[in-house]
Design an enzyme around this catalytic site. Structure first.
Site, PDB file in Angstrom:
ATOM      1  N   THR A   1       1.029  -1.285   0.060  1.00  0.00           N
ATOM      2  CA  THR A   1      -0.110  -0.027  -0.045  1.00  0.00           C
ATOM      3  C   THR A   1       0.921   1.001   0.046  1.00  0.00           C
ATOM      4  O   THR A   1       1.956   1.290   0.555  1.00  0.00           O
ATOM      5  CB  THR A   1      -0.891   0.090   1.132  1.00  0.00           C
TER       6      THR A   1
ATOM      7  N   GLY B   1       8.252   7.414  -2.397  1.00  0.00           N
ATOM      8  CA  GLY B   1       8.531   7.003  -1.096  1.00  0.00           C
ATOM      9  C   GLY B   1       9.092   5.636  -0.927  1.00  0.00           C
ATOM     10  O   GLY B   1       9.326   4.720  -1.780  1.00  0.00           O
TER      11      GLY B   1
ATOM     12  N   TYR C   1       0.110  11.397  15.203  1.00  0.00           N
ATOM     13  CA  TYR C   1       0.797  10.501  14.443  1.00  0.00           C
ATOM     14  C   TYR C   1       1.250   9.230  15.061  1.00  0.00           C
ATOM     15  O   TYR C   1       1.295   7.970  14.538  1.00  0.00           O
ATOM     16  CB  TYR C   1       1.942  11.197  13.721  1.00  0.00           C
TER      17      TYR C   1
HETATM   18  N1  LIG Z   1       9.899   9.175   5.897  1.00  0.00           N
HETATM   19  C1  LIG Z   1      10.105   8.919   7.093  1.00  0.00           C
HETATM   20  O1  LIG Z   1      11.096   9.542   7.543  1.00  0.00           O
HETATM   21  C2  LIG Z   1       9.238   7.936   7.829  1.00  0.00           C
HETATM   22  C3  LIG Z   1       9.795   7.470   9.072  1.00  0.00           C
HETATM   23  C4  LIG Z   1       9.028   6.483   9.871  1.00  0.00           C
HETATM   24  C5  LIG Z   1       7.812   6.204   9.192  1.00  0.00           C
HETATM   25  N2  LIG Z   1       7.570   6.388   8.015  1.00  0.00           N
HETATM   26  C6  LIG Z   1       6.276   5.712   7.529  1.00  0.00           C
HETATM   27  O2  LIG Z   1       6.683   5.254   6.177  1.00  0.00           O
HETATM   28  C7  LIG Z   1       5.523   4.762   5.318  1.00  0.00           C
HETATM   29  C8  LIG Z   1       5.633   5.592   3.995  1.00  0.00           C
HETATM   30  O3  LIG Z   1       5.941   6.968   4.034  1.00  0.00           O
HETATM   31  P1  LIG Z   1       7.010   7.890   3.200  1.00  0.00           P
HETATM   32  O4  LIG Z   1       7.823   8.409   3.963  1.00  0.00           O
HETATM   33  O5  LIG Z   1       7.320   7.011   2.056  1.00  0.00           O
HETATM   34  O6  LIG Z   1       5.936   9.026   2.791  1.00  0.00           O
HETATM   35  P2  LIG Z   1       5.397   9.228   1.343  1.00  0.00           P
HETATM   36  O7  LIG Z   1       6.504   9.481   0.337  1.00  0.00           O
HETATM   37  O8  LIG Z   1       4.398  10.627   1.534  1.00  0.00           O
HETATM   38  O9  LIG Z   1       4.411   8.228   1.016  1.00  0.00           O
HETATM   39  C9  LIG Z   1       3.285   7.688   1.504  1.00  0.00           C
HETATM   40  C10 LIG Z   1       2.378   6.944   0.595  1.00  0.00           C
HETATM   41  O10 LIG Z   1       0.873   6.787   1.317  1.00  0.00           O
HETATM   42  C11 LIG Z   1       0.130   7.063   0.334  1.00  0.00           C
HETATM   43  N3  LIG Z   1      -1.144   7.327   1.135  1.00  0.00           N
HETATM   44  C12 LIG Z   1      -1.265   8.543   2.156  1.00  0.00           C
HETATM   45  N4  LIG Z   1      -2.816   8.627   2.162  1.00  0.00           N
HETATM   46  C13 LIG Z   1      -3.313   7.602   1.622  1.00  0.00           C
HETATM   47  C14 LIG Z   1      -4.533   7.226   1.358  1.00  0.00           C
HETATM   48  N5  LIG Z   1      -5.629   7.923   2.123  1.00  0.00           N
HETATM   49  N6  LIG Z   1      -4.988   6.421   0.657  1.00  0.00           N
HETATM   50  C15 LIG Z   1      -3.961   5.612   0.112  1.00  0.00           C
HETATM   51  N7  LIG Z   1      -2.690   6.107   0.029  1.00  0.00           N
HETATM   52  C16 LIG Z   1      -2.237   7.033   0.795  1.00  0.00           C
HETATM   53  C17 LIG Z   1       0.559   8.260  -0.524  1.00  0.00           C
HETATM   54  O11 LIG Z   1       0.016   8.514  -1.554  1.00  0.00           O
HETATM   55  P3  LIG Z   1      -0.189   9.697  -2.260  1.00  0.00           P
HETATM   56  O12 LIG Z   1       1.176  10.046  -3.065  1.00  0.00           O
HETATM   57  O13 LIG Z   1      -1.392   9.821  -2.973  1.00  0.00           O
HETATM   58  O14 LIG Z   1      -0.359  10.971  -1.229  1.00  0.00           O
HETATM   59  C18 LIG Z   1       2.138   7.636  -0.576  1.00  0.00           C
HETATM   60  O15 LIG Z   1       1.978   6.690  -1.717  1.00  0.00           O
HETATM   61  C19 LIG Z   1       4.325   5.780   6.218  1.00  0.00           C
HETATM   62  O16 LIG Z   1       3.713   4.526   6.861  1.00  0.00           O
HETATM   63  C20 LIG Z   1       5.229   6.618   7.097  1.00  0.00           C
HETATM   64  O17 LIG Z   1       4.438   6.719   8.475  1.00  0.00           O
HETATM   65  C21 LIG Z   1       8.171   7.155   7.052  1.00  0.00           C
END
Ligand SMILES: NC(=O)c1ccc[n+]([C@@H]2O[C@H](COP(=O)([O-])OP(=O)(O)OC[C@H]3O[C@@H](n4cnc5c(N)ncnc54)[C@H](OP(=O)(O)O)[C@@H]3O)[C@@H](O)[C@H]2O)c1
Length: 286
Positions: free
Chosen positions: A11, A16, A171
């Protein structure tokens, strides 16, 4: 562990961490279903992942769903269960980080609905194909779960955003929910052969903070070029699903590739049971 020919669902796969995980799975020869909410962004990403996996014979599909809407999660799960009789790997990755209180169409705090409750519902609805396949589930958590506190107010008030104080705490609550769900799912579904682990993927150069106006998010945005690429976190996810030494590992929390203890509330089995039961009610599952 060869992922060649195995079936994987990721998902939040258009950018990212999720996009990077999808790409590594496809390079390893897995048939990947990428769940995204926007057709254009999703199709563009799917084409890139398909190219990356072409040499390994990977088939890459796109499924569309806004995971904050339970009707869309149910429809998605129905399509997945109909088209994938066995699921080997499920990476519950999609997530948002918001600085303002917002509610989903179902009246849940939007991070709680998207990051946690959607994946609770989706995984429940995919139990049969997960049982038929290898059933390796990875719920993407975060170090930020340590800022959550699901004991501070009633679960209902937290889920509905009524107990909102700060974005980072909310969060953290959603990510603490992911971890409690992971551990409780092992207690409830372990006998089916399904494993579940959760990890903090590192602080990565992704777009997670876009639209987030909190000082913490602005700082992350400014230092983004200094942060590790999403591939770093994606490799840690991959180890949980393709390392033979980790095949029996279940119910654990990792910080990247190293196992760690999670926040003390994550091990509160009473809290985990309560959250599970309330989540069944919130999603009208049995
Ligand atoms: N980056 C970090 O430093 C970090 C640290 C700890 C944990 N995380 C976790 O890693 C995971 C991935 O995050 P990321 O950092 O890769 O961020 P990201 O680049 O913003 O990716 C988030 C993804 O989730 C999708 N998404 C958000 N809301 C959604 C919805 N309502 N329905 C379907 N898809 C949805 C986004 O789609 P859209 O592009 O359409 O918005 C995107 O594909 C998350 O669970 C985040 O909490 C990240």
């Amino acid at each position: 562990m060869s992922l060649n020919g195995q079936t994987a669902v990721v998902t939040g796969a258009n950018c990212g961490l999720g996009r990077s995980v999808a790409e590594l799975l496809a390079r390893a020869g897995a048939h990947v279903t990428m769940v995204c909410r926007n057709r254009e962004r999703g199709e563009q990403a799917r084409a890139g992942v398909q190219r990356a996996g072409a040499a390994a014979g990977a088939e890459v599909r796109l499924e569309l769903a806004d995971l904050s809407r339970q009707t869309e999660v149910r429809a998605l799960a129905g399509r997945l269960a109909a088209s994938l009789p066995a699921i080997d790997v499920l990476v519950n990755n999609a997530g948002v980080w918001l600085h303002r209180r917002q509610l989903s169409t179902g009246g849940f705090e939007l991070m709680f609905a998207t990051n946690y409750l959607s994946h609770f519902l989706l995984t429940h609805r995919l139990l049969d194909p997960l049982t038929a396949g290898r059933g390796r589930v990875v719920n993407v958590g975060s170090h930020a779960h340590r800022y959550g506190d699901l004991r501070r107010a009633g679960l209902e008030a937290i889920a509905r955003g009524e107990a909102w104080r700060r974005g980072f705490e909310a969060y953290g609550n959603s990510k603490l929910g992911n971890i409690l769900f992971t551990f409780e799912s092992v207690r409830r579904w372990g006998e089916r052969g399904i494993t579940a682990n959760t990890l903090h993927p590192g602080t990565l150069a992704t777009r997670i903070w876009r639209g987030n106006l909190s000082p913490r998010a602005r700082l992350m945005g400014m230092t983004r070029s200094l942060l590790p690429r999403p591939e770093v976190g994606a490799r840690a996810v991959m180890r949980l699903v393709d390392d033979p030494a980790r095949d029996d590992v279940t119910g654990r929390y990792f910080k990247l590739e190293r196992e760690e203890s999670a926040h003390v509330q994550a091990y509160d089995t009473d809290l985990a049971r309560q959250l599970w039961e309330r989540s069944l009610e919130w999603t009208a599952e049995t």
